[in-house]
Design an enzyme around this catalytic site. Sequence first.
Site, PDB file in Angstrom:
ATOM      1  CB  SER A   1       9.003  24.129 -12.831  1.00 13.02           C
ATOM      2  OG  SER A   1       9.606  24.765 -11.746  1.00 13.02           O
ATOM      3  CG  ASP A   2       9.012  28.733 -10.092  1.00 14.90           C
ATOM      4  OD1 ASP A   2       8.391  27.679  -9.867  1.00 14.90           O
ATOM      5  OD2 ASP A   2       9.818  29.225  -9.268  1.00 14.90           O
TER       6      ASP A   2
ATOM      7  CB  THR B   1      10.124  27.298  -2.947  1.00 19.03           C
ATOM      8  OG1 THR B   1       9.277  26.138  -2.947  1.00 19.03           O
ATOM      9  CG2 THR B   1      10.037  27.970  -1.583  1.00 19.03           C
ATOM     10  N   GLY B   2       7.317  27.735  -4.398  1.00 19.63           N
ATOM     11  CA  GLY B   2       5.897  28.055  -4.338  1.00 19.63           C
ATOM     12  C   GLY B   2       5.225  27.649  -5.635  1.00 19.63           C
TER      13      GLY B   2
ATOM     14  NE  ARG C   1       3.662  23.874 -13.362  1.00 19.41           N
ATOM     15  CZ  ARG C   1       4.441  24.107 -12.316  1.00 19.41           C
ATOM     16  NH1 ARG C   1       5.415  23.279 -12.028  1.00 19.41           N
ATOM     17  NH2 ARG C   1       4.256  25.166 -11.565  1.00 19.41           N
TER      18      ARG C   1
ATOM     19  N   GLY D   1       4.586  27.742  -9.208  1.00 22.29           N
ATOM     20  CA  GLY D   1       5.381  28.267 -10.317  1.00 22.29           C
ATOM     21  C   GLY D   1       4.638  29.291 -11.156  1.00 22.29           C
TER      22      GLY D   1
ATOM     23  CB  THR E   1      10.964  23.676  -4.807  1.00 21.93           C
ATOM     24  OG1 THR E   1      10.003  23.144  -5.706  1.00 21.93           O
ATOM     25  CG2 THR E   1      12.008  24.463  -5.575  1.00 21.93           C
TER      26      THR E   1
END
Length: 280
Positions: free
Chosen positions: A184-185, A203-204, A182, A206, A154
Amino acid sequence: MKIIIHGGFFSESDQSHEVKVAKQNSLKEIAKKAYQYLETHSAFETVAYAVSLLEDDELYNAGTGSQIQSDGIIRMSAAMMDGETQKMSGVINIRDVKNPILVAKYLMKEDDRVLGGNGAKKYASEHGFENYSTEIPQRRKEYVAKLNNGGKGTVGCVAIDREGKLAVATSTGGKGFELPGRISDSATVAGNYANEFCAVSCTGVGEDIVSNATATKIVTRVTDGMDLEEAFSKTFTELKKIDGFAGAIAIDQSGNLYHKDSHPTMVFASFDGENFESFK
Ligand code: ASP
């Protein structure tokens, strides 16, 4: 004027040394190019520009080179936030556009500023964003071999311009192999948030970032008087409690840059016109 960018994570166990060097070189080039752009543009314009360059680089899981979801389709998410106006705009699960971040930027002038799925794609088509496949052969190969490299790319950018204004942009192809639908954050305030005091891109995983409300918490803590170090430390201690996985980059209103205490394997680069720093 300062800029910091991230490109997700690098893991020695599932990525080669060549990929590491390629990411280091690419981040360096993009950080410097974006800084040059910042000399004549606002932080808001610059974060969109920087993230569009990162999206165009196949090394990252955003725009071209995005990961493929469990049903074989790529869906991307991206968002921008202007620290001055505190407005956010974004696209969630958009398909077949070259630069999701530029669609997010375009949406900033609308009343309805975050669009998802087909509505986002329809809006993009109606406003001149051409149909474009962001699939690359390598991701299809990984998909066919059922390899998921865990969404480790990301991208994001935080900048402060010469007027001291802050902005943030974040873009992702998601976790890889996720269930269609789904969220994402990256296009939520947990993954991408800014006000006049601080701007943060995450990033990581979500789900962990949303559970922890990472970007929002850091910005709120800095707004209420903590410095970046304390705000990161408290927020990432809380993330650890839920066994969360994330990294973040930030700049505060005084121009302090921060990325430490988030995740040691996050790949990042920063530039202030003189000093360049990047992941090792
Ligand atoms: N945060 C992204 C997501 O969960 C993935 C990543 O940052 O690597 O969609």
